[in-house]
Enzyme design. Structure first.
Site, mmCIF file in Angstrom:
data_model
loop_
_atom_site.group_PDB
_atom_site.id
_atom_site.type_symbol
_atom_site.label_atom_id
_atom_site.label_comp_id
_atom_site.label_asym_id
_atom_site.label_seq_id
_atom_site.Cartn_x
_atom_site.Cartn_y
_atom_site.Cartn_z
ATOM 1 N N LYS A 35 44.915 40.179 29.510
ATOM 2 C CA LYS A 35 43.985 39.102 29.107
ATOM 3 C C LYS A 35 43.905 39.046 27.580
ATOM 4 O O LYS A 35 43.786 40.078 26.929
ATOM 5 C CB LYS A 35 42.601 39.337 29.725
ATOM 6 C CG LYS A 35 41.624 38.205 29.418
ATOM 7 C CD LYS A 35 40.431 38.200 30.364
ATOM 8 C CE LYS A 35 39.437 37.102 30.030
ATOM 9 N NZ LYS A 35 40.032 35.751 30.148
ATOM 10 N N HIS A 93 38.470 43.303 32.515
ATOM 11 C CA HIS A 93 39.650 42.551 32.978
ATOM 12 C C HIS A 93 40.920 43.351 32.733
ATOM 13 O O HIS A 93 40.933 44.330 31.984
ATOM 14 C CB HIS A 93 39.765 41.207 32.248
ATOM 15 C CG HIS A 93 38.813 40.167 32.759
ATOM 16 N ND1 HIS A 93 37.549 40.033 32.276
ATOM 17 C CD2 HIS A 93 38.958 39.214 33.725
ATOM 18 C CE1 HIS A 93 36.926 39.039 32.908
ATOM 19 N NE2 HIS A 93 37.759 38.532 33.794
#
Ligand SMILES: NC(=O)C1=CN([C@@H]2O[C@H](COP(=O)(O)OP(=O)(O)OC[C@H]3O[C@@H](n4cnc5c(N)ncnc54)[C@H](OP(=O)(O)O)[C@@H]3O)[C@@H](O)[C@H]2O)C=CC1
Ligand SMILES: O=C(O)C1=N[C@H](C(=O)O)C[C@H](O)C1
Length: 257
Positions: free
Chosen positions: A148, A144
């Protein structure tokens, strides 16, 4: 013609809150009637949480775990609206509080609202049931964007859970979530997790079934947050006609039948 479902957006200034707003713009079945974010946040069209909940039949929430739990509890206390939770990183205690709130209202909670990931869960469960732990090692990989804040991702944990269910084991008991230094050989039956964070990666997930001479990889790649937003809006439209309960995207898609 059916009236559009009135939706409030929690975390409206965030990446997902904005994606939900774009999805609702011109949507055939639902419309945004209120947007709110942190109480101290400013932003065009933002209202307070209570004003938003008054206006809505469903609230779509991509915020933070504790904010989502407090929202679910507030909605349960007032008897609505239905809640669609997209936040990830919940503790077992927080999930138990959502379970309680869901005795009063419909709550949908999923770590991933895409059709593809929800399909993938079934495929992972099937493969895990068919490939014996004595010969096949399961590893969940996710990547990600650098902003995040939780790991492994909610999706990775859902895929790990699907694999554990396929094998008929308790995920908690077989998870291996941190390898560093002299780890020793892999424990048979473990489900391993590995995590990458960098740049603007929207969401990559793979489940590897590693045998001695072959590797089976089942994977999903997201290229736009609109994907998750569309799924969350579909969940909200579905939720407004459901009795109280703690549901997930498998229920919305009819995959649990
Ligand atoms: N289930 C799914 O399909 C998906 C889930 N996610 C998950 O959704 C969550 C949000 O992701 P993302 O949009 O990228 O994150 P962002 O940080 O971009 O957005 C979250 C927003 O919520 C706000 N917020 C925080 N606390 C409150 C509160 N008490 N009340 C109202 N608003 C609040 C934040 O404000 P501030 O910035 O001031 O903290 C921010 O504006 C994450 O947990 C992520 O993992 C993401 C994509 C898909
Ligand atoms: O934080 C994100 O961005 C995402 N979070 C979800 C997760 O934790 O699995 C879903 C998606 O992969 C994007």
């Amino acid at each position: 013609m059916t009236k559009p479902v009135n939706i409030a957006i929690a975390g409206a200034l965030g990446r997902m809150g904005q994606a939900v707003a774009r999805t609702l713009d011109g949507h055939a079945l639902a419309r945004a009637v209120a947007r709110f974010d942190r109480p101290e946040a400013t932003g065009e069209d933002l209202v307070t949480r209570d004003v938003a909940l008054e206006a809505a039949q469903a609230v779509i929430d991509f915020t933070l775990p504790e904010a989502s739990v407090l929202l679910a509890e507030a909605c349960a206390a007032r008897g609505g609206p239905a809640v669609v939770i997209g936040s990830t990183g919940f503790t077992p205690d927080q999930i138990a509080r959502i379970d309680v709130a869901a005795t009063k209202i419909a709550i949908v909670r999923s770590g991933n609202y895409s059709l593809g990931v929800n399909m993938l869960m079934g495929l992972v469960k099937q493969a895990a049931a068919a490939l014996p732990a004595s010969e096949w090692d399961i590893e969940v990989f996710e990547a990600h964007h650098k902003r995040k804040i939780d790991a492994p991702s909610g999706t990775a944990l859902m895929l790990g859970q699907a694999a554990a269910e396929g094998r008929g084991v308790d995920l908690e008991a077989v998870s291996d979530r941190g390898r560093d230094g002299v780890t020793g050989p892999r424990t048979e039956g473990d489900i391993g997790f590995s995590v990458v964070r960098g740049g603007g990666i929207i969401g990559e997930h793979s489940v590897l079934f590693a045998g001695e001479e072959e590797v089976l990889t089942l994977s999903h790649s997201a290229s736009d947050r609109g994907l998750f937003a569309r799924g969350a809006v579909a969940a909200a439209v579905w939720a407004v006609s459901q009795p109280p309960g703690h549901y997930d995207m498998q229920d919305v898609l009819g995959f649990r039948r």
